[in-house]
Design a protein around this motif. Structure first.
Motif, PDB file in Angstrom:
ATOM      1  N   GLN A 481     -37.336  22.864  20.011  1.00 18.05           N
ATOM      2  CA  GLN A 481     -36.160  22.705  19.158  1.00 18.05           C
ATOM      3  C   GLN A 481     -35.252  21.686  19.841  1.00 18.05           C
ATOM      4  O   GLN A 481     -34.410  22.027  20.664  1.00 18.05           O
ATOM      5  N   ASN A 485     -29.918  24.901  17.201  1.00 20.18           N
ATOM      6  CA  ASN A 485     -29.606  25.440  15.881  1.00 20.18           C
ATOM      7  C   ASN A 485     -30.029  24.526  14.732  1.00 20.18           C
ATOM      8  O   ASN A 485     -29.486  24.615  13.628  1.00 20.18           O
ATOM      9  N   GLY A 514     -34.783  34.413  17.656  1.00 24.16           N
ATOM     10  CA  GLY A 514     -33.633  33.706  18.173  1.00 24.16           C
ATOM     11  C   GLY A 514     -33.060  34.328  19.436  1.00 24.16           C
ATOM     12  O   GLY A 514     -33.394  35.451  19.814  1.00 24.16           O
ATOM     13  N   THR A 515     -32.170  33.587  20.069  1.00 21.67           N
ATOM     14  CA  THR A 515     -31.567  34.056  21.329  1.00 21.67           C
ATOM     15  C   THR A 515     -30.690  35.282  21.115  1.00 21.67           C
ATOM     16  O   THR A 515     -30.448  36.050  22.055  1.00 21.67           O
ATOM     17  N   ASN A 516     -30.216  35.494  19.917  1.00 14.87           N
ATOM     18  CA  ASN A 516     -29.399  36.668  19.605  1.00 14.87           C
ATOM     19  C   ASN A 516     -30.159  37.692  18.758  1.00 14.87           C
ATOM     20  O   ASN A 516     -29.548  38.526  18.087  1.00 14.87           O
ATOM     21  N   GLU A 518     -32.170  37.015  16.205  1.00 11.67           N
ATOM     22  CA  GLU A 518     -32.490  36.596  14.841  1.00 11.67           C
ATOM     23  C   GLU A 518     -34.017  36.453  14.685  1.00 11.67           C
ATOM     24  O   GLU A 518     -34.726  36.164  15.647  1.00 11.67           O
ATOM     25  N   LEU A 537     -34.066  25.668  10.823  1.00  7.68           N
ATOM     26  CA  LEU A 537     -33.493  26.967  11.170  1.00  7.68           C
ATOM     27  C   LEU A 537     -32.012  26.795  11.464  1.00  7.68           C
ATOM     28  O   LEU A 537     -31.533  25.690  11.740  1.00  7.68           O
ATOM     29  N   THR A 538     -31.290  27.882  11.453  1.00  7.35           N
ATOM     30  CA  THR A 538     -29.838  27.835  11.700  1.00  7.35           C
ATOM     31  C   THR A 538     -29.458  28.597  12.959  1.00  7.35           C
ATOM     32  O   THR A 538     -28.299  28.949  13.135  1.00  7.35           O
ATOM     33  N   PHE A 539     -30.462  28.888  13.810  1.00  6.89           N
ATOM     34  CA  PHE A 539     -30.163  29.591  15.058  1.00  6.89           C
ATOM     35  C   PHE A 539     -30.997  29.007  16.184  1.00  6.89           C
ATOM     36  O   PHE A 539     -31.978  28.295  15.958  1.00  6.89           O
ATOM     37  N   GLN A 540     -30.591  29.320  17.386  1.00  7.01           N
ATOM     38  CA  GLN A 540     -31.284  28.842  18.573  1.00  7.01           C
ATOM     39  C   GLN A 540     -32.526  29.687  18.825  1.00  7.01           C
ATOM     40  O   GLN A 540     -32.453  30.914  18.896  1.00  7.01           O
TER      41      GLN A 540
END
Length: 642
Positions: A481, A485, A514-516, A518, A537-540
């Motif tokens: 990536q 994000n 994701g890192t959180n 997701e 995607l909209t997250f890391q």
């Protein structure tokens, strides 16, 4: 099929699978190879092609204490051409005493080829229904693979039959070719009066006869392959109940000592749940006008999907599931040749998936089951689900637990992944209700064509790779990536375990975390090697998982977080052909060197080969219209000739 089951009971009757073949709930290969030897030597007996066997009445006397059968079989047949003689498949070791035709005895021969040849006094014209009765008496032919058994269990005599694949001819004259089902069958079985008789179809009567004998009459009016006709004779506890969405009879004939086991009673009751799940997924139970049930028989560890009444030596849940599934896949629709055995066994194995996932196992247990299956399938690099003609006499190949059962079942799981559950199960219901196949025979191409009609998707490439082709893929999936994000880049490469398949085209299941915490589920439509993908995607992204619920068959695939992928991605040019569709000339982008090419038709036949030079073209003007594949520079590309 005849199955032999070995189980370990785990947590509420979850049956683990054997160590040698971890996905199997039977050891069919080990126990049956010797018995099936030399039995699967034909799909069609050419001597029986001149008539349609419409009806048979088996009127015989048997005694579970004696290996013996005596009586007659009346056969009604419809010639499809003028006939001066007729052949039945029948052993030459049980003497035929007479053949009666319109009140007169006919000349006959019992041939060493296990055929009964009967000569008519005059030619019978085509399309003229006729009948005759064969009288015989003797010891059933148990040479090679036995099909007629006597013994004792719990101290009581027992008698049972198991005729798959070509054992029916060992105890009654019939027609065993995989192209003609017997449209009606009556069983009139005389025994000592202390015994009961279980068989296919509906119980019509039990009549006490002089001399302490009893005649039991069962009738089935559904078309039936000869190998699915069966009887079991013994001392039984009989249960009569109802099951299914339309509430049809549920009948069991169980040895009293077996029925005294509460676990057996519980599993027989649980069968009602399995029936409901299968009806919801596959369509109505095919034989509801008669019954479903089980007849216990004395073949240690065995089970067999006899039409309307499965024969079983014990009643573990996995065996119950497998044999019930065969009522749709194997009995209602029977494989049209032993080459297509996966249409019976692969479908029954997939049906186990359905019950394991929806009723028997936790999610993690089911994932472990699928992993065990996939590991066993990929344990060897080759072998096809479809049995080639050259392997028909190779019994371990025909009844391969790895290929006919597990890989066949897993291929259906992959079709479900491609189509989605709703579309896939509707296609199965369309297949089981199609009058071209229902209560008849079907071959692999028939099922493939049904998928096209039901879904609009052409599975030719899939079948060429996964059913007719051999082996499996291994993937390397690189991802990165580059900008937080935002888009995730993928580079996917594939190697194949067997050269029969140059590339497996498959939608690849990807789980992105994701890192959180997701989660996103992606599909990469992998159609060529070293293919690049970009997904927004909209997250890391923290990690990527491939084949996260074992949706597809693969082995030792790797997922690599490749930090260099961001730099390389924009400089890569994906190979493509143009124009597509093409009329006269094919050209390419992304190929900058002289490359060898091969063009194949959709069914895998080599059409053309040669050398491609950059900035030149390949002339296809003389090819007929249709779908083709070209292999070039390590890639396989599809094009349409217009």
């Amino acid at each position: 099929m005849k199955k032999f089951y070995s189980f370990l009971i785990f947590n509420c009757l979850v049956f683990l699978l054997s160590a040698q073949i971890p996905f199997e709930n039977k050891t069919l290969v080990d126990k049956e190879i010797g018995k099936y030897m030399k039995m699967i030597n034909f799909n069609v007996n050419p001597n029986t092609l001149n008539y349609d066997l419409k009806y048979q009445r088996l009127d015989v006397e048997v005694d579970p204490a004696v290996l013996w059968i005596s009586g007659s079989v009346t056969s009604h047949f419809l010639p499809n051409q003028n006939m001066s003689n007729i052949y039945f498949d029948f052993t030459n070791t049980i003497p035929v005493s007479q053949v009666v035709y319109h009140g007169q005895n006919l000349n006959f021969q019992q041939l060493s080829t296990k055929e009964l040849k009967i000569d008519f006094p005059a030619t019978i014209p085509a399309n003229s229904m006729d009948s005759l009765t064969v009288h015989y008496s003797g010891v059933p032919d148990n040479s090679g693979r036995p099909s007629f058994f006597v013994g004792t269990k719990y101290g009581f005599p027992t008698l049972s039959t198991l005729s798959e694949p070509y054992g029916a001819q060992n105890w009654f004259p019939t027609k065993q070719s995989m192209n003609d089902k017997i449209e009606g069958f009556d069983f009139k079985i005389t025994t000592p009066d202390q015994y009961s008789v279980a068989a296919n179809g509906k119980l019509m009567s039990e009549i006490v006869l002089p001399g302490n004998k009893k005649k039991t009459f069962w009738r089935t009016q559904y078309p039936m392959a000869a190998y699915l006709a069966a009887i079991s004779v013994g001392n039984f506890t009989k249960t009569n109940d109802f099951m299914g969405n339309s509430s049809f009879p549920y009948v069991n004939y169980i040895y009293p000592d077996t029925y005294a086991n509460p676990a057996v009673v519980a599993n027989l009751e649980w069968t009602k749940t399995v029936m409901q799940i299968f009806e919801n997924h596959f369509g109505p139970y095919p034989f509801s006008n008669e019954k479903y049930g089980h007849m216990e028989f004395n073949l240690p560890g065995a089970a067999m999907e006899h039409q309307t009444m499965s024969s079983m030596d014990s009643f573990p849940r996995a065996a119950i599931v497998h044999e019930l599934a065969h009522q749709w896949f194997g009995d209602k629709i029977t494989c049209g040749a032993w080459n297509d055995i996966w249409l019976n066994e692969g479908f029954a194995t997939f049906s186990e998936h359905v019950i394991y996932e929806k009723n028997m196992m936790t999610h993690q247990e089911f994932m472990n089951h699928l992993l065990n299956q996939m590991n066993a399938i990929t344990n060897l690099p080759n072998g096809s689900v479809y049995v080639n003609d050259s392997n028909l006499g190779n019994i371990p190949v025909v009844f391969s637990g790895r290929l006919s059962y597990a890989k066949g079942g897993f291929c259906l799981r992959m079709m479900k992944w491609i189509l989605g559950d709703d579309v896939f199960y509707q296609a199965l219901r369309d297949y089981t209700s199609n009058p071209s196949f229902a209560y008849k025979y079907a071959k692999t191409e028939d099922f493939k064509n049904q998928l096209l009609v039901s879904t609009g998707k052409d599975f030719t490439e899939f079948f060429n790779d996964w059913i007719y082709g051999q082996g499996h893929p291994t993937y390397e999936i690189r991802w990165n990536q580059p900008i937080a994000n935002q888009e995730v880049k993928f580079l996917v490469s594939q190697t194949q375990s067997d050269p029969s398949v140059s590339f497996f085209e498959m939608p690849l299941p990807i789980k992105v975390i994701g890192t959180n915490g997701e989660t996103a589920y992606l599909v990469l439509d992998h159609s060529s090697n070293n293919q690049f993908f970009s997904k927004t995607l909209t997250f890391q992204v923290a990690s990527v998982e491939f084949n996260y619920e074992y949706q597809i068959i693969e082995k030792n695939s790797t997922v690599i977080h490749d930090l260099a992928l961001a730099t390389d991605f924009v400089n890569k040019v994906e190979v493509a052909l143009f124009p597509n569709p093409v009329k006269n000339e094919i050209n390419f982008k992304g190929i900058s060197k002289v490359s060898e090419y091969e063009i194949f038709s959709a069914d895998g036949k080599l059409i053309k080969s040669g050398t491609y030079k950059p900035f030149a073209f390949i002339n296809v003007a003389g090819m007929t219209k249709g779908v083709y594949f070209i292999k070039i520079n390590g890639k396989k590309l599809k094009f349409v000739k217009d």
